[in-house]
Motif scaffolding. Structure first.
Motif, mmCIF file in Angstrom:
data_model
loop_
_atom_site.group_PDB
_atom_site.id
_atom_site.type_symbol
_atom_site.label_atom_id
_atom_site.label_comp_id
_atom_site.label_asym_id
_atom_site.label_seq_id
_atom_site.Cartn_x
_atom_site.Cartn_y
_atom_site.Cartn_z
ATOM 1 N N VAL A 293 0.841 -1.195 0.000
ATOM 2 C CA VAL A 293 0.000 0.000 0.000
ATOM 3 C C VAL A 293 0.876 1.244 0.000
ATOM 4 O O VAL A 293 1.797 1.371 0.814
ATOM 5 C CB VAL A 293 -0.922 0.030 1.248
ATOM 6 C CG1 VAL A 293 -1.867 1.226 1.180
ATOM 7 C CG2 VAL A 293 -1.705 -1.271 1.369
ATOM 8 N N ASN A 294 0.580 2.153 -0.919
ATOM 9 C CA ASN A 294 1.240 3.460 -0.918
ATOM 10 C C ASN A 294 0.191 4.515 -1.245
ATOM 11 O O ASN A 294 -1.011 4.230 -1.297
ATOM 12 C CB ASN A 294 2.422 3.498 -1.889
ATOM 13 C CG ASN A 294 2.020 3.204 -3.328
ATOM 14 O OD1 ASN A 294 0.834 3.249 -3.677
ATOM 15 N ND2 ASN A 294 2.992 2.907 -4.163
ATOM 16 N N ASN A 297 -2.386 3.747 -4.224
ATOM 17 C CA ASN A 297 -3.480 2.766 -4.215
ATOM 18 C C ASN A 297 -4.249 2.697 -2.894
ATOM 19 O O ASN A 297 -5.112 1.841 -2.732
ATOM 20 C CB ASN A 297 -2.949 1.370 -4.561
ATOM 21 C CG ASN A 297 -2.049 0.792 -3.475
ATOM 22 O OD1 ASN A 297 -1.685 1.462 -2.514
ATOM 23 N ND2 ASN A 297 -1.681 -0.469 -3.637
ATOM 24 N N ILE A 298 -3.966 3.589 -1.967
ATOM 25 C CA ILE A 298 -4.609 3.491 -0.661
ATOM 26 C C ILE A 298 -6.125 3.681 -0.743
ATOM 27 O O ILE A 298 -6.870 3.192 0.103
ATOM 28 C CB ILE A 298 -4.005 4.504 0.351
ATOM 29 C CG1 ILE A 298 -4.509 4.186 1.773
ATOM 30 C CG2 ILE A 298 -4.313 5.930 -0.050
ATOM 31 C CD1 ILE A 298 -3.807 4.956 2.855
ATOM 32 N N THR A 303 -7.817 -2.301 -1.475
ATOM 33 C CA THR A 303 -6.911 -1.830 -0.417
ATOM 34 C C THR A 303 -7.700 -1.368 0.801
ATOM 35 O O THR A 303 -7.358 -1.709 1.941
ATOM 36 C CB THR A 303 -6.035 -0.691 -0.931
ATOM 37 O OG1 THR A 303 -5.303 -1.116 -2.080
ATOM 38 C CG2 THR A 303 -5.067 -0.230 0.139
ATOM 39 N N GLN A 304 -8.758 -0.635 0.567
ATOM 40 C CA GLN A 304 -9.587 -0.154 1.672
ATOM 41 C C GLN A 304 -10.174 -1.321 2.464
ATOM 42 O O GLN A 304 -10.237 -1.265 3.695
ATOM 43 C CB GLN A 304 -10.713 0.717 1.119
ATOM 44 C CG GLN A 304 -10.253 2.038 0.533
ATOM 45 C CD GLN A 304 -10.075 3.120 1.568
ATOM 46 O OE1 GLN A 304 -10.998 3.438 2.309
ATOM 47 N NE2 GLN A 304 -8.897 3.711 1.633
ATOM 48 N N LEU A 307 -7.470 -2.912 4.645
ATOM 49 C CA LEU A 307 -7.129 -2.037 5.762
ATOM 50 C C LEU A 307 -8.295 -1.814 6.710
ATOM 51 O O LEU A 307 -8.134 -1.188 7.760
ATOM 52 C CB LEU A 307 -6.644 -0.671 5.228
ATOM 53 C CG LEU A 307 -5.371 -0.671 4.387
ATOM 54 C CD1 LEU A 307 -5.064 0.740 3.913
ATOM 55 C CD2 LEU A 307 -4.193 -1.251 5.152
#
Length: 310
Positions: A293-294, A297-298, A303-304, A307
């Motif tokens: 993740v950076n 693409n967060i 990704t969401q 996270l």
């Protein structure tokens, strides 16, 4: 999904839902508390609701409390009467305990790491591949040239040992130089203090990048850099997705992180050991996914979800 707030020493929580159909319970024993382990417990909580069974979660304060974890296991079995165990073993001797539990008809599922023995299943990240991903991302970020500090957790912790060694191999082969290689400890406060000592006199001319192989070291270094007012001085890539790390990434302080899926480890761990308790066949090894993740693409849907932000 309810998130668990953990305070002081050990966690102790009954996770259950609805009208319990069985007096049996499952014991969940992580290797520590906070961050990653909160998400493991949250996953176990969801599974307990779906299965309508009691799940007791209790953990030592940190990875180094080897005797403490054994006492918790004994408490789960002898006092709570749990008939299944989901365990993140923090010592090789846990294999003897698991073998003894098997003779009593109590199945054990390992999560996060594998020490072998008579466990019925293992649910974990492929830490070698995840460590290699750390290496590739640092090589890419530094364009194949630079000096890096490897700030480790604790020698002998299998998961982080594997990640660290895999990172170093890829980083060196990619043209980077590891000039600092230190252990920070298993508690965020200690990691913060030790990181401050190491980074205090360093500038961007001394090192280019920092890698931290789990949430304790990552959060400790983030805090230390804030203390030193060096939040954006180095390219810092962390591991796991503690809320402090996510906020640091959003504020352009942390360059990136490799996020595991601890919620899935807890969730699948409870479901798997429950099946074993019913005499059903289970999958012997389940590999959970990870993602880098950076800032690019967060905000992606996948990704969401990983996270826990959606």
């Amino acid at each position: 999904m309810d998130r668990l707030t953990i305070k002081l020493g050990v966690i102790s929580l009954l996770l259950a839902s609805g009208n319990l159909v069985s007096a049996e319970c499952i014991g969940l024993v992580p290797a520590g508390i906070g961050g990653f382990w909160d998400d493991v417990v949250a996953g176990a909580s969801q599974a307990s609701k779906e299965l309508d069974i009691q799940v007791y979660a209790r953990a030592p304060y940190h990875e180094a409390e080897i005797e403490g974890q054994q006492k918790i296991i004994n408490f789960m079995i002898q006092t709570k009467g749990c008939k299944g165990l989901v365990l993140a073993p923090n010592a090789k001797d846990r294999a003897k305990t698991v073998a003894h539990l098997k003779t009593q008809g109590i199945p054990t599922v390992y999560i996060d790491r594998d020490i072998g023995g008579d466990r019925v299943s293992v649910i974990k990240t492929n830490n070698k591949l995840a460590g290699e991903r750390l290496g590739r991302e640092m090589v890419k970020a530094l364009k194949g040239k630079g000096k890096v500090a490897m700030l480790r957790l604790k020698k002998g912790v299998r998961t982080t040992d594997i990640r660290e060694n895999a990172f170093i191999e890829v980083a060196i082969s990619g043209g980077l130089e590891i000039i600092i290689d230190e252990y920070l400890g298993t508690e965020i406060g200690a990691a913060r203090g030790r990181a401050s000592q190491i980074l205090k006199e360093l500038t961007a001319e001394d090192i280019d990048g920092i890698v931290t192989p789990n949430d304790v070291t990552s959060v400790g270094v983030i805090m230390a850099l804030k203390d030193l007012k060096k939040e954006e001085t180095f390219t810092h890539i962390g591991f796991d997705a503690h809320p402090v790390m996510v906020e640091s990434l959003k504020s352009n302080e942390l360059y990136g992180l490799v996020a595991q899926q601890p919620f899935q480890m807890g969730y699948k761990g409870v479901h798997t050991v429950y099946k074993a308790m019913q005499g059903e066949r289970v999958i012997e090894q389940i590999v959970t996914d990870y993602v880098f993740v950076n800032r690019d693409n967060i905000n992606n849907t996948k990704t969401q979800a990983i996270l826990g932000l959606n």
